[in-house]
Design a protein around this motif. Sequence first.
Motif: not given
Length: 337
Positions: A118-123, A125-130, A157-170
């Motif tokens: 799983g991979i996601a970007l902060s709103p 785009s400064r931080t990439l979460y893997v 086995a962490p799989a799906g990840i997502m960021i809250s729209p305000d970037g405060s929570k993963l």
Amino acid sequence: MATTHISKSHLANIAYSKVQHIVTTLGLALLALVAFTPAMADQAYITNQGDNTVSVIDLDTLQVTATIAVGKSPVGVATSAKLGKVYISNVDSHSVSVIDSQQLQVTDTIDIAGSPVGIALSPDSRTLYVADWNDNRILAINTANTAERREVSIGKAPAGIMISPDGSKLLVANRDSNDLAIIDTTSLKVLQRIATGAHPFGIAASADSKKVFSVNVYANSLSILDLSNGSSQTIAVGEHPYCVIVSPDNRYAYVTNTQADSVSVIDLELGKEISKIHVGGFPEGINYDAKRQKIYVANWFDNSVSVIDASSHKHLKDIPTGKQSRAFGQFILKTSH
């Protein structure tokens, strides 16, 4: 007959005026060219695990416009219009490929000492979460300096990840822990764990971020978790579900059922599945295109992307892609407004 004498300074002035005119004309021509250059269409980046490539689809024409070689066994996708980059997690080469969306080629590779899924970007785009599948951790990587990293140990086995729209929570779906973890992105501390069904994998959130949706692979169900009061609801879907997406108006959720070759349509007001849409073989990643009112589904077995009309819930066509298409994550790069 009288002879007219022209001074050298006067000749210089005339020459300078002509040069000025040429420069002005060229400048206006260039401005006109820029003004009438068509904007790049929105694109879908589809990971093809079987041939180590990414297929780029123009969402206006629904045609593959490029095929890009990346690392081994690409799975996850995260896109940034702000950076003009697309990030691809490669499980077997233990890396993240960075694609330049203008050049349509890999311009950087981020090494990961583990198995990124799983991979996601902060709103911003400064931080990439893997999500590191094997080492049970989440990496937070500075996109401006990828050597600058933080990490937090998480469930199994962490799989799906997502960021809250305000970037405060993963939010992280821990497949082998059967729970969803909520992480503070500032401190990288786990704030809460919420039980899900068996083997949660793909996750999504409502447009207002009040609810989180988790697909439970072994339970053939969708968990709906209300973050405001902690309540949960479970809805039956098709066999071996994989990913979920929610419509922008929060009316419908769409779940890919890998072993039923279908997408379950969940009416969130009624709280139940109302229909199934037949798509390609072994559907996995799914995204919603609000601008065009279409839904795109990556089919692992059929090597294609199915296009669904979001208004009628009809399967419109299939787009041939690469071998074993997965597209796990937010694979649409929005360049138009």
